[in-house]
Design an enzyme around this catalytic site. Structure first.
Site, PDB file in Angstrom:
ATOM      1  N   GLU A 114       3.170   7.856   3.152  1.00 50.62           N
ATOM      2  CA  GLU A 114       2.795   8.609   1.950  1.00 50.62           C
ATOM      3  C   GLU A 114       2.104   7.730   0.920  1.00 50.62           C
ATOM      4  O   GLU A 114       1.445   8.225   0.019  1.00 50.62           O
ATOM      5  CB  GLU A 114       4.032   9.282   1.330  1.00 50.62           C
ATOM      6  N   ARG A 152     -22.629  -7.099   3.522  1.00 52.09           N
ATOM      7  CA  ARG A 152     -24.055  -7.100   3.822  1.00 52.09           C
ATOM      8  C   ARG A 152     -24.929  -7.243   2.584  1.00 52.09           C
ATOM      9  O   ARG A 152     -26.140  -7.478   2.707  1.00 52.09           O
ATOM     10  CB  ARG A 152     -24.440  -5.884   4.665  1.00 52.09           C
TER      11      ARG A 152
HETATM   12  N1  4HQ Z   1      -5.877   7.315   2.685  1.00 54.91           N
HETATM   13  N2  4HQ Z   1     -10.279   6.737   1.095  1.00 54.91           N
HETATM   14  C1  4HQ Z   1      -4.132   5.532   2.371  1.00 54.91           C
HETATM   15  C2  4HQ Z   1      -7.167   7.829   2.671  1.00 54.91           C
HETATM   16  C3  4HQ Z   1      -8.290   7.125   1.983  1.00 54.91           C
HETATM   17  C4  4HQ Z   1      -9.565   7.678   1.714  1.00 54.91           C
HETATM   18  C5  4HQ Z   1      -4.846   8.199   3.195  1.00 54.91           C
HETATM   19  C6  4HQ Z   1      -5.504   6.034   2.112  1.00 54.91           C
HETATM   20  C7  4HQ Z   1      -3.478   7.627   3.313  1.00 54.91           C
HETATM   21  C8  4HQ Z   1      -1.812   6.052   2.576  1.00 54.91           C
HETATM   22  N3  4HQ Z   1      -8.312   5.885   1.522  1.00 54.91           N
HETATM   23  N4  4HQ Z   1      -3.140   6.578   2.397  1.00 54.91           N
HETATM   24  N5  4HQ Z   1     -10.000   8.906   1.979  1.00 54.91           N
HETATM   25  O1  4HQ Z   1      -7.402   8.893   3.193  1.00 54.91           O
HETATM   26  O2  4HQ Z   1      -9.511   5.657   0.981  1.00 54.91           O
END
Ligand code: 4HQ
Length: 247
Positions: A114, A152
């Site tokens: 979570e 990059r």
């Molecule tokens: N996460 N862009 C980390 C993402 C996410 C996103 C979901 C990040 C679950 C724990 N991170 N948590 N989109 O979907 O950066």
């Protein structure tokens, strides 16, 4: 540039960041990557890193003591800002990649489950970044996206052939189409102008095709961008071409 990544799954980073251009950037010492296993900072004999959320409900939350122990250790070798990957963060963009590339160092924290205890976000995280509006299982793939896009932009990381100057988004337009030999492939022809050797006609054709694609696929980008006189003329030409096709 130095980037340190804090993760529960360090093995995920091995291949992607050591291959191709990023591998070469590290060999040339233009990029230094540190990968840290958050689990190594658990003092628990079973190396527990997460716990159930206060208030109940599904999912697990990373324990703040473990995450902060890891952050504090990494801060002894990297004094840059701590970035947390999260769908709640600011959207990543080429502009953000450039801003990060101007830093000497930064730290990326990847969550899983979570996510993080809010107290860590409030007191140990400087910036939250999202790579897009979808939900992933963890921050590792987003972290790799950031490292790739930022690395990059470091001077000397791209060779001449890979030069960043002609990129989509760099100039705020989508790229023109590309072709290579054979000139006739299954009766499909390469546009004549590209084989003419007339460099200014080729440049103008490419610019027009960039504008055509941007107009059709990403009109929002044209709104953002201040067009040159030549670009405005080509755009008018595109509209005339379209009108004469109708007639
Ligand atoms: N996460 N862009 C980390 C993402 C996410 C996103 C979901 C990040 C679950 C724990 N991170 N948590 N989109 O979907 O950066």
């Amino acid at each position: 540039m130095r980037i340190d990544i804090l993760t529960l799954f360090p093995s995920m980073f091995a291949e992607p960041l050591n291959t191709s251009i990023l591998g070469r950037a590290q060999a040339d010492r233009k990029l230094k990557l540190g990968i840290w296993n958050i689990r190594d900072y658990s003092l628990n004999k079973h190396r527990v890193v997460d716990d159930t959320p206060y208030g109940g409900g599904a999912g697990m939350v990373l324990k703040p003591d473990v995450v902060v122990a890891c952050i504090e250790h990494v801060k002894t070798v990297n004094s840059g800002p701590v970035i947390y990957m999260s769908p709640q963060g600011e959207s990543f963009s080429q502009t953000k990649a450039k801003a990060l590339a101007d830093l000497a160092e930064f730290i990326i924290l990847c969550g899983h489950y979570e996510g993080l205890d809010e107290r860590v976000l409030e007191h140990w995280v400087d910036q939250e970044i999202s790579i897009g509006d979808y939900v992933l299982t963890g921050g590792e793939i987003p972290a790799m996206v950031i490292v790739d896009a930022v690395s990059r932009m470091i001077p000397g990381v791209l060779g001449h052939a890979e030069s960043a100057q002609t990129d989509s988004f760099y100039q705020g337009l989508l790229e023109h189409p590309h072709y290579t030999r054979p000139a006739d492939f299954r009766d499909l022809q390469v546009p004549m102008v590209l084989m003419s050797g007339h460099h200014d006609n080729i440049r103008r054709w490419r610019l027009k095709e960039s504008l055509r694609r941007t107009l059709i696929r990403r009109p929002d980008l044209l709104q953002e961008r201040q067009l040159t006189k030549e670009e405005n003329d080509l755009l008018a030409e595109l509209h005339r071409d379209k009108d004469s096709e109708r007639r």
